[in-house]
Scaffold this motif. Structure first.
Motif, PDB file in Angstrom:
ATOM      1  N   TYR A  70      71.855  -0.446  -3.108  1.00  0.00           N
ATOM      2  CA  TYR A  70      71.625   0.838  -3.042  1.00  0.00           C
ATOM      3  C   TYR A  70      72.807   1.448  -1.779  1.00  0.00           C
ATOM      4  O   TYR A  70      73.446   2.246  -1.924  1.00  0.00           O
ATOM      5  CB  TYR A  70      70.408   1.156  -2.308  1.00  0.00           C
ATOM      6  N   SER A  86      75.375   8.441   2.132  1.00  0.00           N
ATOM      7  CA  SER A  86      74.845   9.841   2.527  1.00  0.00           C
ATOM      8  C   SER A  86      75.289  10.572   3.687  1.00  0.00           C
ATOM      9  O   SER A  86      75.850   9.827   4.596  1.00  0.00           O
ATOM     10  CB  SER A  86      73.327   9.407   2.677  1.00  0.00           C
ATOM     11  N   ILE A  91      73.447  12.693  -0.752  1.00  0.00           N
ATOM     12  CA  ILE A  91      73.764  11.546  -1.158  1.00  0.00           C
ATOM     13  C   ILE A  91      74.812  11.558  -2.101  1.00  0.00           C
ATOM     14  O   ILE A  91      74.836  12.387  -2.943  1.00  0.00           O
ATOM     15  CB  ILE A  91      72.458  10.665  -1.542  1.00  0.00           C
ATOM     16  N   ILE A  92      75.773  10.603  -2.003  1.00  0.00           N
ATOM     17  CA  ILE A  92      77.023  10.627  -2.885  1.00  0.00           C
ATOM     18  C   ILE A  92      76.981   9.128  -3.552  1.00  0.00           C
ATOM     19  O   ILE A  92      77.040   8.108  -3.147  1.00  0.00           O
ATOM     20  CB  ILE A  92      78.410  10.696  -2.250  1.00  0.00           C
ATOM     21  N   ILE A  93      76.822   9.264  -5.096  1.00  0.00           N
ATOM     22  CA  ILE A  93      76.917   8.048  -5.941  1.00  0.00           C
ATOM     23  C   ILE A  93      78.304   7.832  -6.212  1.00  0.00           C
ATOM     24  O   ILE A  93      79.123   8.692  -6.895  1.00  0.00           O
ATOM     25  CB  ILE A  93      76.068   8.317  -7.200  1.00  0.00           C
ATOM     26  N   ASN A  94      78.830   6.633  -5.811  1.00  0.00           N
ATOM     27  CA  ASN A  94      80.355   6.244  -6.091  1.00  0.00           C
ATOM     28  C   ASN A  94      80.215   5.063  -7.155  1.00  0.00           C
ATOM     29  O   ASN A  94      80.103   3.943  -6.649  1.00  0.00           O
ATOM     30  CB  ASN A  94      81.151   6.168  -4.783  1.00  0.00           C
ATOM     31  N   PRO A  95      80.527   5.049  -8.329  1.00  0.00           N
ATOM     32  CA  PRO A  95      80.379   4.267  -9.325  1.00  0.00           C
ATOM     33  C   PRO A  95      81.390   3.141  -9.075  1.00  0.00           C
ATOM     34  O   PRO A  95      81.504   1.863  -9.366  1.00  0.00           O
ATOM     35  CB  PRO A  95      80.409   4.817 -10.658  1.00  0.00           C
TER      36      PRO A  95
END
Lengths: 464, 536
Positions: free
Chosen positions: A71, A77, A82-86
């Motif tokens: 996580y 965040s 919240i920022i999802i950065n693959p």
């Protein structure tokens, strides 16, 4: 005294370095006072006079592990979002990624010591083992784009392995001169559900000229409570619970060496299950095929929209949407789920090797575990220190490297309350406290009845 | 029972740690209430378009059914040009049925019936015959299959009691070959017949373009008094009609024909000038009319106004006798070939001037019988074959094509690299440029700073100039974000390609199937974006 501390530390450091590329699974329960440590090594010496389970609550084990998503690694965040950065997953994806879930519940068990050298026990357990091997090369390419893979075929192999079965069997161990113990456990297996991947391949090639070629195929045998139309078949399923027999054996030994050293070796789950009830045995097949303008050699082939002289003349230039319009998904992606004959699926053998050293009230150990799943080999290692207090408490601290995760600080305890034995281990005590770092969760706990011989109760620990 | 100290210390430590890190759960739970965004940072490369043009793939249908194609004949490519076509009038315009409107009458003067009769309270039956004339524009018709038309026959009578009137003809057959037989039963006075001629075959037996018909009259006075004589006045009309085919003896039909058989070749988009060392022109007469055809050709001149190039293909009036088909619907084609040299072609200004007279059934009515259908006609066009052993003077191509890159969101693009990869196997160089146009066709950008110049392929003069080695060129163009925005918003592409003719090139340029042009245009795009996935 210093050398007794320094040497293990050096060993630990060296092992960590050597296991930098480890591809592992969860560690063992590390308690030695617990009768269920013999689940992992039938040759591990049992120092109980007798034991008996309390049905349903004596031995419960759940182990979850994945090494792709963390996580706090994937997500950052701020105050509002919240920022999802693959792209933060790319580092993890450079090595095999997998998701593992094991469940184990003892239904009934007992054991007794017929003489000073032997111990006989019986156990019936419900087990479920699940391994999903992710197509990490493909996932990585989808995250970073294909530009860094030009000229290279990106091949991924998705694999799904699942078995749920009932395991019944006796365990017999014999000790020679108090230093050498051997044990074996033949097991009758009754299969419940299964998914067995036989072949899997996903290819994505970007040529030097930027042409794109992609194809894939997958073959799986399954035994699930559904028919080939995915309709739930409760009656077939329940009535055939005893129709999928299997056989397996666990072998193990423990040898005490001079200078308070010792080794323990075991190999478990050597065997297979025969899925005989053909009303629920099915074969899943998936592949790509040539059906459309942009397909070739069984896969998707895109070298750009073709412009012809006539197209230039008439202005009929193709668009991106036409790729998908021209490829009939139903035709291009072909899959089938059809009734198949009975089949055999192997269990997932595990090889354990332990080196231990006792010092005063402490026991130090290094334990290696290697899982064999299909063509995949999954090693892991655990460093543990057990401490014994009086004749009623065993505490354990462990550090494990498994499934290529390094934050697995474990803790366990075992209390002797007269004949009542209570134990609990967590392979990773950090994750419950810091949930954003969660990769693994392994809990083993239970309450059983057991009496040690009187001579053994007076010393601090059965294993010292 | 007192717990050991170490257990007290252990539980105290555990509680402390749990309290310290409980804030982590609070953070996690708070995250669930926040909006979710996704970050993407990847670089993708793929071709957008590709083409591999071989001249023998070329086939282009132009307006007015003219056509250009390139065929491989004896390993030499030959450009075949079918010029625009000159058509004669169709059969339906050459011959059209016209009813001779006539009036006639017949009287019943007394009981002189045909068949059984009775003096009182009897039925009286009479039969009268007549011919209905139908003119066919100069053809003595044996038979005709009608396509449309309604023949109306009106009958007035002073009869004051019921009667039966039957119209019959053995020469009017329906689609089932049943003869005409129509009956009316008026109570008194007049009546009329309407004959739908559609799909009726009419036979005109006496060479007089007339249809024999008969009227059967049955008087049914019943109890009414009968007072002879009675009179029937008949007239007819056929407002409009048409035929599928006619068969008979036609008169001669002449038609003056004049047209420039054009050889335009994508004239709006290209300029092509060349000199062919030789060419063949086939004047082709394709006849669908089932009667002899003669073409009296007064003038047949190959013209190129731009170069003032005029080649008379015939010097004096020539009578060209063409064949005719024996079966309806078939064609008979007659050729007249001309070989010319040093043919100068200009794709906007080259044509064949044709002037002449088409003569159908030159011998007139001579006892021979022919057919014509409503749609049959003959046509004249030229098929020009130019072996591509030519001197290429100029070839420029300029075309605007729709080009939508709507699916790309420029705001998500960090940068893009266009790569054009060209393989030239032609024996001439190519200079090309790609322009991006806005909605009003104004140039907003070009792909290359300067036109992309591609050298000619290497050919072997010792081996009929066959290809030795293709020339490959690859050029990368990095496009910045603002420029990329201009490009992706452009709805049109303007492609300009020009042959780089070098006077030092071999005098003869040979074209083979091995000669082709391959183009691949690809984009490598760095996509960097942050997308809102969900909001709270």
């Amino acid at each position: 005294m210093k050398k007794y501390i320094v040497i293990p530390i050096i060993i630990v450091l060296l092992t960590i370095i050597s296991f930098e590329n480890i591809k592992a699974q969860q560690s063992l329960a590390i308690l030695n006072e617990c009768i269920y440590s013999t689940n992992y090594n039938p040759g591990k010496k049992i120092n109980y006079k007798w034991h008996a389970t309390i049905p349903g609550i004596s031995n419960f084990n759940i182990a979850f592990s994945e090494n792709l998503l963390t996580y706090n690694q994937l997500i950052t965040s701020n105050a509002t979002s919240i920022i999802i950065n693959p792209s933060r997953l790319v580092k993890n994806l450079k090595k095999p990624t997998r998701l593992i879930l094991d469940l184990n519940e003892e239904l009934i068990g007992f054991g007794f010591k017929p003489d000073d050298e032997s111990y006989f026990s019986f156990s019936a357990r419900l087990r479920s083992e699940n391994y999903i091997f992710l197509p990490n090369e493909l996932i990585s390419m989808l995250i970073t784009g294909n530009a860094s893979h030009i000229g290279k075929n990106v091949e991924s192999n998705l694999g799904i392995f699942h078995s749920t079965y009932l395991e019944l069997g006796p365990n017999y161990q014999y000790t020679i001169n108090n230093d050498y113990t051997i044990g074996f456990r033949p097991k009758l297996l009754l299969g419940i559900t299964n998914i067995h991947t036989r072949a899997s391949s996903i290819n994505f090639l970007t040529t030097e000229e930027w042409d794109i070629y992609a194809n894939g195929n997958m073959e799986m045998s399954t035994y699930l409570p559904v028919d080939n139309q995915f309709d739930f078949k409760q009656d077939y399923f329940i009535n055939s619970l005893l129709h999928n027999p299997g056989f397996a054996i666990d072998l193990g030994t423990q040898i005490n060496l001079p200078y308070n050293l010792g080794i323990a070796l075991s190999i478990n789950d050597l065997g297979a299950i025969f899925w005989m009830n053909e009303k629920l045995t099915n074969h899943f097949s998936f592949n790509t095929s040539d059906t459309g303008q942009w397909t070739k050699d069984g896969g998707l082939y895109f070298s750009g929209f073709e412009i012809s002289l006539k197209g230039i003349e008439t202005g009929e230039i193709q668009g991106f949407d036409e790729i998908f319009d021209s490829i009939s998904v139903e035709d291009f992606l072909k899959y089938s789920y059809i009734r198949s004959e009975s089949y055999r699926s192997p269990l997932y053998p595990k090889l354990y090797a332990e080196l231990f050293y006792t010092l005063s009230n402490y026991r130090f150990s290094i334990l290696s575990r290697t899982d064999f799943v299909g063509k995949h080999v999954i090693p892991s290692v655990t460093f543990a220190c057990n401490a014994y207090f009086g004749d009623i408490v065993e505490l354990a601290l462990s550090y494990s490297i498994y499934n290529r995760t390094f934050n697995n600080l474990g803790f366990g305890f075992h209390f002797h309350f007269g004949p009542v034995q209570w134990y609990c281990t967590l392979d990773n005590i950090i994750s419950p406290i810091l949930p954003k770092t969660l990769n693994n969760l392994s809990l083993q706990t239970g309450l059983f009845l057991g009496i040690r011989p009187k001579a053994k109760k007076t010393i601090m620990s059965s294993y010292i | 029972m007192k717990l050991p100290n170490f257990l007290i210390r252990y539980f105290s430590l555990f509680i402390l740690i749990t309290m310290l890190f409980s804030s982590c759960y609070k953070d996690l739970l708070e995250d669930f209430d926040k909006s979710v965004e996704g970050v993407y940072d990847g670089t993708w490369a793929a071709n957008i378009v590709h083409t591999e043009v071989n001249l023998s793939d070329f086939s282009l249908t132009m307006d007015d059914e003219s056509e250009v194609l390139i065929e491989n004949l004896d390993n030499i490519l030959v450009l075949t040009y079918n010029t625009t076509k000159l058509y004669s009038l169709k059969g339906e315009h050459l011959y059209y049925p016209n009813l001779e409107t006539v009036s006639f009458s017949f009287d019943i003067t007394g009981p002189n019936p045909v068949g059984p009769s009775k003096i009182h309270k009897a039925n009286y039956t009479y039969t009268f015959s007549e011919n209905i004339k139908l003119d066919m524009g100069g053809m003595i018709v044996d038979s005709v299959l009608m396509k449309s038309g309604s023949l109306v026959i009106n009958i007035n009578s002073n009869l004051n009691f019921p009667y039966t009137l039957t119209l019959k003809s053995d020469y009017v057959l329906d689609e089932n070959k049943q003869k005409l037989d129509m009956t009316q039963n008026p109570l008194s006075g007049g009546t009329s017949f309407t004959i739908d001629l559609r799909d009726k075959e009419i036979i005109m037996p006496y060479g007089q373009n007339s249809i024999p018909v008969s009227f059967d009259v049955e008087l049914r006075p019943g109890s009414s008094a009968v007072n002879f004589p009675y009179r029937f006045d008949v007239n007819n009309s056929l407002p409009s009609c048409s035929f599928y085919w006619l068969h008979g003896q036609p008169i001669t039909k002449e038609e003056y024909l004049s047209q420039n058989l054009m050889m335009q070749f994508i004239a709006e988009k290209s300029i092509l000038k060349l000199k062919a060392h030789k060419a063949k022109i086939n004047l082709e007469v394709k006849n669908n009319v089932g009667m002899p055809l003669s073409l009296k050709v007064d003038s047949l001149i190959l013209c190129n106004d731009a170069d003032k190039f005029y080649v008379p293909l015939i010097n004096i009036t020539e009578l060209l006798t063409a064949g005719y088909p024996a079966v309806k619907g078939e064609y008979k084609t007659t050729y007249r070939s001309f070989d010319i040299e040093n043919f100068t072609f200009d794709n906007k200004n080259t044509y064949i001037q044709f002037r002449g007279t088409g003569i159908l059934n030159h011998n007139g009515i001579d006892g021979n019988k022919y057919f014509i259908t409503d749609s049959s006609r003959y046509r004249v066009h030229a098929r020009v074959e130019v072996p591509l052993k030519i001197d290429l003077h100029q070839f420029s191509y300029l075309d605007t094509i729709p080009f939508s890159m709507d699916s790309l969101n420029v705001e998500q693009l960090e940068s893009a690299l266009f790569r054009i990869h060209i393989t030239n196997s032609f024996a001439f160089g190519i200079r090309s440029q790609v322009y991006f146009l806005n909605n009003t066709y104004q140039v907003v950008d070009s792909l290359f700073d300067k036109p992309l110049v591609l050298d000619k392929a290497i050919v072997d003069p010792e081996n009929d100039y066959h290809l030795l080695q293709s020339i490959t060129s690859s050029q990368d163009v990095t496009v910045t974000n603002k420029r990329l925005e201009r490009i992706t918003k452009a709805p049109y592409l303007l492609i300009k390609a020009e042959v780089n003719v070098n006077k030092d090139d071999p005098y003869m340029i040979f074209y083979y199937n091995e000669q082709k042009l391959g183009i691949k245009l690809g984009v490598k795009a760095h996509i960097k974006t942050q997308l809102k996935i969900s909001s709270k």
